[in-house]
Design an enzyme around this catalytic site. Sequence first.
Site, PDB file in Angstrom:
ATOM      1  N   PHE A 375      50.205  45.313  39.019  1.00 32.85           N
ATOM      2  CA  PHE A 375      50.499  44.759  37.696  1.00 32.85           C
ATOM      3  C   PHE A 375      50.052  43.313  37.511  1.00 32.85           C
ATOM      4  O   PHE A 375      50.691  42.543  36.786  1.00 32.85           O
ATOM      5  CB  PHE A 375      52.002  44.890  37.394  1.00 32.85           C
ATOM      6  CG  PHE A 375      52.586  46.209  37.810  1.00 32.85           C
ATOM      7  CD1 PHE A 375      52.007  47.400  37.402  1.00 32.85           C
ATOM      8  CD2 PHE A 375      53.697  46.274  38.641  1.00 32.85           C
ATOM      9  CE1 PHE A 375      52.525  48.628  37.805  1.00 32.85           C
ATOM     10  CE2 PHE A 375      54.226  47.489  39.042  1.00 32.85           C
ATOM     11  CZ  PHE A 375      53.632  48.676  38.625  1.00 32.85           C
ATOM     12  N   CYS A 376      48.963  42.936  38.165  1.00 30.69           N
ATOM     13  CA  CYS A 376      48.455  41.558  38.079  1.00 30.69           C
ATOM     14  C   CYS A 376      49.554  40.543  38.407  1.00 30.69           C
ATOM     15  O   CYS A 376      49.624  39.463  37.822  1.00 30.69           O
ATOM     16  CB  CYS A 376      47.846  41.280  36.708  1.00 30.69           C
ATOM     17  SG  CYS A 376      46.339  42.216  36.389  1.00 30.69           S
ATOM     18  N   ALA A 377      50.395  40.943  39.353  1.00 33.16           N
ATOM     19  CA  ALA A 377      51.440  40.053  39.883  1.00 33.16           C
ATOM     20  C   ALA A 377      51.572  40.370  41.363  1.00 33.16           C
ATOM     21  O   ALA A 377      52.652  40.702  41.856  1.00 33.16           O
ATOM     22  CB  ALA A 377      52.754  40.264  39.146  1.00 33.16           C
TER      23      ALA A 377
END
Length: 459
Positions: A375-377
């Site tokens: 999740f781009c985290a």
Amino acid sequence: MSVPTAALDPSVCAPLPVLGRDVTVPLVTGGEVAYAALDYAASAPALQRVWDDVAAYAPYYGSVHRGAGYLSQLSTDLFEGSRRTVAEFLGCRADDQVVFTRSTTDSLNLLAAALPADCQVFVYETEHHASLLPWRDARVTYLNAPRTPAQAVETLERALAGRDPYGPALVCVTGASNVTGELWPVAELAAAAHAHGARIVLDAAQLAPHHPVDIAELDVDWVAFSGHKLYAPFGSGVLAGRADWLQAAEPYLAGGGASRKVARRADGGVDVDWHTTAARHEAGSPNVIGVHAIASACKALTEAGFDHLVAREQELVARVRQGLAEVPEVRVLSLFGDDAPRVGVISFVVRGWNSSHFAAALSAEYGIGVRDGLFCAHPLVRTLLGSDPQDPGECGAPEAEPGERSLNAIRVSFGAGTPDEHIDRFLRAVSELVRDGARWNYRTEDGRCVPDRGEAAQL
């Protein structure tokens, strides 16, 4: 920050009409089903109201700020009126500026480019990459993931107490996690930042679509968010807040619109007088339709009664969490614990399942769209999964085969346009997949888990 629910009855607020609500998708097992869009955290479906407003304006489209013609003047009025609508939606102070950008990522990169010299930046490892990565030219302190809201404030206070007290400093924090949906103590963090002479920017990409955001009440210096998460189509975003750092910085983009006066010098060079308004950082032809769409979404949420939308979403959050809790193989990811207030964003893993395999089965066999990955985290998800930071795993690119353990998670997210049936179908699908297994065979292709053509599973 709390979620208001007690005095409101979610039954008085029906889901808002969104584009795609009647779209049907094929199932590998045969037939079609209405698509259940449960990936709002990536891009929320556009509100029908927003689409209608855009369609009504489209014939009158014209270039803003640069034309004497009627359509150009009308478009300019609409563009600047949208700026006022967004400022009102965010509770901006009288001297705040609203700058239109392409996205949250663009907004935070713009602010990063406007930082004063030798600025110190403090950012938690829990941030989305849009707010974790732009600060490359600053002195950055990355803060470890806190496990309670109070610990988040304490961690920041300790870090700020040890900084150079005479230089500029900026704190960057999310309002609602794009992984866990948990609300962060924004007002308390803002108070801590200001007590130590620092400023604070709020990444509201996941907060603004789910919860009212008031710059003055939270006492943050800037807010950034994206239109495509706020039920508006097209590539548009907002950076709103203090004007001084933005006015003092070189334009984010050099070109027409940002310049007030350009003249040749006797030595052959060029002198430029840049705007001091928001136009300073809006060079080029702006996305007028995208800006209009954001303003329309702000109006639609306000007119629908944001508190009622919040109350209904909280009822959906409770139903999803309760339904997942009834499946022992499911582990919901959380930083702050079960009692933490949160928006409609929930990530989980399923024991015995590759996350991408599970997400693919939800799509192919039930017509449900969720998201799998990091999740781009990446640092946050790896922390929540208890994996080593060096372990493999990428956003949307699983390296494990179906059935193998993966280092990714599954995220279900929903909001103002989500009907009850989508939630019911999702919970039923989770239960059936865990109990009975997938009804189809799957394989990895180009980094994605996809159903094998014509190959049902042998159950």
